[in-house]
Design a protein around this motif. Structure first.
Motif, PDB file in Angstrom:
ATOM      1  N   SER A  36      23.209 -13.500 -12.022  1.00 12.70           N
ATOM      2  CA  SER A  36      23.490 -12.266 -11.298  1.00 12.70           C
ATOM      3  C   SER A  36      23.672 -11.142 -12.319  1.00 12.70           C
ATOM      4  O   SER A  36      23.843 -11.399 -13.514  1.00 12.70           O
ATOM      5  N   GLY A  37      23.601  -9.907 -11.823  1.00 13.20           N
ATOM      6  CA  GLY A  37      23.911  -8.771 -12.668  1.00 13.20           C
ATOM      7  C   GLY A  37      22.734  -7.938 -13.119  1.00 13.20           C
ATOM      8  O   GLY A  37      22.918  -6.927 -13.796  1.00 13.20           O
ATOM      9  N   GLY A  38      21.527  -8.317 -12.790  1.00 12.90           N
ATOM     10  CA  GLY A  38      20.380  -7.500 -13.171  1.00 12.90           C
ATOM     11  C   GLY A  38      20.356  -6.201 -12.380  1.00 12.90           C
ATOM     12  O   GLY A  38      21.154  -5.986 -11.472  1.00 12.90           O
ATOM     13  N   GLY A  39      19.430  -5.314 -12.732  1.00  7.73           N
ATOM     14  CA  GLY A  39      19.305  -4.060 -12.020  1.00  7.73           C
ATOM     15  C   GLY A  39      18.529  -3.042 -12.826  1.00  7.73           C
ATOM     16  O   GLY A  39      17.855  -3.382 -13.798  1.00  7.73           O
ATOM     17  N   GLU A  67      12.212 -26.256 -26.722  1.00 11.91           N
ATOM     18  CA  GLU A  67      11.846 -27.546 -26.145  1.00 11.91           C
ATOM     19  C   GLU A  67      13.077 -28.344 -25.738  1.00 11.91           C
ATOM     20  O   GLU A  67      12.973 -29.321 -24.988  1.00 11.91           O
ATOM     21  N   ARG A  68      14.262 -27.904 -26.208  1.00 21.38           N
ATOM     22  CA  ARG A  68      15.503 -28.585 -25.854  1.00 21.38           C
ATOM     23  C   ARG A  68      16.123 -28.044 -24.570  1.00 21.38           C
ATOM     24  O   ARG A  68      17.168 -28.526 -24.144  1.00 21.38           O
ATOM     25  N   ILE A  69      15.502 -27.047 -23.973  1.00 26.48           N
ATOM     26  CA  ILE A  69      16.020 -26.496 -22.727  1.00 26.48           C
ATOM     27  C   ILE A  69      15.814 -27.499 -21.607  1.00 26.48           C
ATOM     28  O   ILE A  69      14.707 -27.986 -21.393  1.00 26.48           O
ATOM     29  N   GLU A  70      16.895 -27.757 -20.860  1.00 23.40           N
ATOM     30  CA  GLU A  70      16.834 -28.731 -19.773  1.00 23.40           C
ATOM     31  C   GLU A  70      16.839 -28.057 -18.403  1.00 23.40           C
ATOM     32  O   GLU A  70      16.374 -28.647 -17.427  1.00 23.40           O
ATOM     33  N   LYS A  71      17.407 -26.845 -18.350  1.00 20.15           N
ATOM     34  CA  LYS A  71      17.465 -26.131 -17.069  1.00 20.15           C
ATOM     35  C   LYS A  71      17.188 -24.658 -17.293  1.00 20.15           C
ATOM     36  O   LYS A  71      17.637 -24.075 -18.287  1.00 20.15           O
ATOM     37  N   TRP A  72      16.459 -24.076 -16.334  1.00 22.30           N
ATOM     38  CA  TRP A  72      16.196 -22.645 -16.307  1.00 22.30           C
ATOM     39  C   TRP A  72      16.758 -22.058 -15.023  1.00 22.30           C
ATOM     40  O   TRP A  72      16.684 -22.693 -13.965  1.00 22.30           O
ATOM     41  N   GLY A  73      17.273 -20.864 -15.108  1.00 17.91           N
ATOM     42  CA  GLY A  73      17.647 -20.138 -13.916  1.00 17.91           C
ATOM     43  C   GLY A  73      16.418 -19.532 -13.260  1.00 17.91           C
ATOM     44  O   GLY A  73      15.303 -19.617 -13.797  1.00 17.91           O
ATOM     45  N   GLN A  74      16.626 -18.893 -12.133  1.00 19.01           N
ATOM     46  CA  GLN A  74      15.500 -18.334 -11.375  1.00 19.01           C
ATOM     47  C   GLN A  74      15.039 -16.992 -11.927  1.00 19.01           C
ATOM     48  O   GLN A  74      13.951 -16.527 -11.593  1.00 19.01           O
ATOM     49  N   GLY A  75      15.848 -16.386 -12.754  1.00 17.62           N
ATOM     50  CA  GLY A  75      15.494 -15.106 -13.369  1.00 17.62           C
ATOM     51  C   GLY A  75      16.100 -13.927 -12.631  1.00 17.62           C
ATOM     52  O   GLY A  75      16.258 -13.944 -11.411  1.00 17.62           O
ATOM     53  N   THR A  76      16.456 -12.908 -13.391  1.00 17.79           N
ATOM     54  CA  THR A  76      16.982 -11.675 -12.819  1.00 17.79           C
ATOM     55  C   THR A  76      16.312 -10.506 -13.532  1.00 17.79           C
ATOM     56  O   THR A  76      16.142 -10.518 -14.752  1.00 17.79           O
ATOM     57  N   GLN A  77      15.920  -9.504 -12.771  1.00 20.11           N
ATOM     58  CA  GLN A  77      15.145  -8.398 -13.323  1.00 20.11           C
ATOM     59  C   GLN A  77      16.057  -7.340 -13.929  1.00 20.11           C
ATOM     60  O   GLN A  77      17.054  -6.930 -13.322  1.00 20.11           O
ATOM     61  N   VAL A  78      15.687  -6.902 -15.119  1.00 19.02           N
ATOM     62  CA  VAL A  78      16.343  -5.777 -15.786  1.00 19.02           C
ATOM     63  C   VAL A  78      15.276  -4.719 -16.047  1.00 19.02           C
ATOM     64  O   VAL A  78      14.263  -5.002 -16.677  1.00 19.02           O
ATOM     65  N   THR A  79      15.511  -3.516 -15.541  1.00 21.16           N
ATOM     66  CA  THR A  79      14.568  -2.423 -15.724  1.00 21.16           C
ATOM     67  C   THR A  79      15.291  -1.252 -16.371  1.00 21.16           C
ATOM     68  O   THR A  79      16.304  -0.787 -15.855  1.00 21.16           O
ATOM     69  N   VAL A  80      14.765  -0.789 -17.498  1.00 15.75           N
ATOM     70  CA  VAL A  80      15.366   0.326 -18.228  1.00 15.75           C
ATOM     71  C   VAL A  80      14.368   1.467 -18.247  1.00 15.75           C
ATOM     72  O   VAL A  80      13.254   1.332 -18.759  1.00 15.75           O
ATOM     73  N   SER A  81      14.753   2.590 -17.698  1.00 12.65           N
ATOM     74  CA  SER A  81      13.863   3.748 -17.634  1.00 12.65           C
ATOM     75  C   SER A  81      14.214   4.741 -18.738  1.00 12.65           C
ATOM     76  O   SER A  81      15.366   4.871 -19.131  1.00 12.65           O
ATOM     77  N   SER A  82      13.198   5.457 -19.176  1.00  8.57           N
ATOM     78  CA  SER A  82      13.413   6.419 -20.272  1.00  8.57           C
ATOM     79  C   SER A  82      13.822   7.775 -19.744  1.00  8.57           C
ATOM     80  O   SER A  82      13.758   8.057 -18.554  1.00  8.57           O
TER      81      SER A  82
END
Length: 125
Positions: A7-10, A110-125
């Motif tokens: 959580s926490g993207g935006g 290669e040692r990663i066993e779990k991934w999250g679903q991903g959260t989008q971060v967008t930075v505008s100029s």
């Protein structure tokens, strides 16, 4: 079954801050594990951003975020956070929480066993 919930993207303007959180549900702490964050921007390869070793709190960062981002964990060592300050447009990406074994998780994906679903971060100029 371990699940990573992010959580926490935006969206934020350049120079702003965001804090990402990731909780590992169904996870039992192991002192050999690490958690961290990877990211992938459109048209680019996925890259490691920051990782933290659960046992001793050792951290590692990709050079492009060192000094701006801080990775941390909670006292129960089942959640990981990414405080992102002084954000730049090039930080725009989907950020993924990861869980795996070993100290050098960011250097050894290669040692990663779990991934999250991903959260989008967008930075505008």
């Amino acid at each position: 079954q371990v699940q990573l919930v992010e959580s926490g993207g935006g969206s934020v303007q350049a120079g702003g801050s965001l804090r990402l959180s990731c909780a590992a549900s169904g996870y039992t702490y192991r002192n050999t594990d690490s958690m961290g964050w990877f990211r992938q921007a459109p048209g680019k390869e996925r890259e490691a951003v920051a990782c933290i070793h659960k046992s001793d709190g050792r951290t590692s960062y990709v050079d492009s975020v060192r000094g701006r981002f801080t990775v941390s964990q909670d006292s129960a060592k089942t959640s990981v956070y990414l405080q992102m300050n002084s954000l730049k447009p090039e930080d725009t990406a989907t950020y993924y929480c990861v869980l795996g074994y070993g100290v050098t998780l960011c250097q050894n994906p290669e040692r990663i066993e779990k991934w999250g679903q991903g959260t989008q971060v967008t930075v505008s100029s």
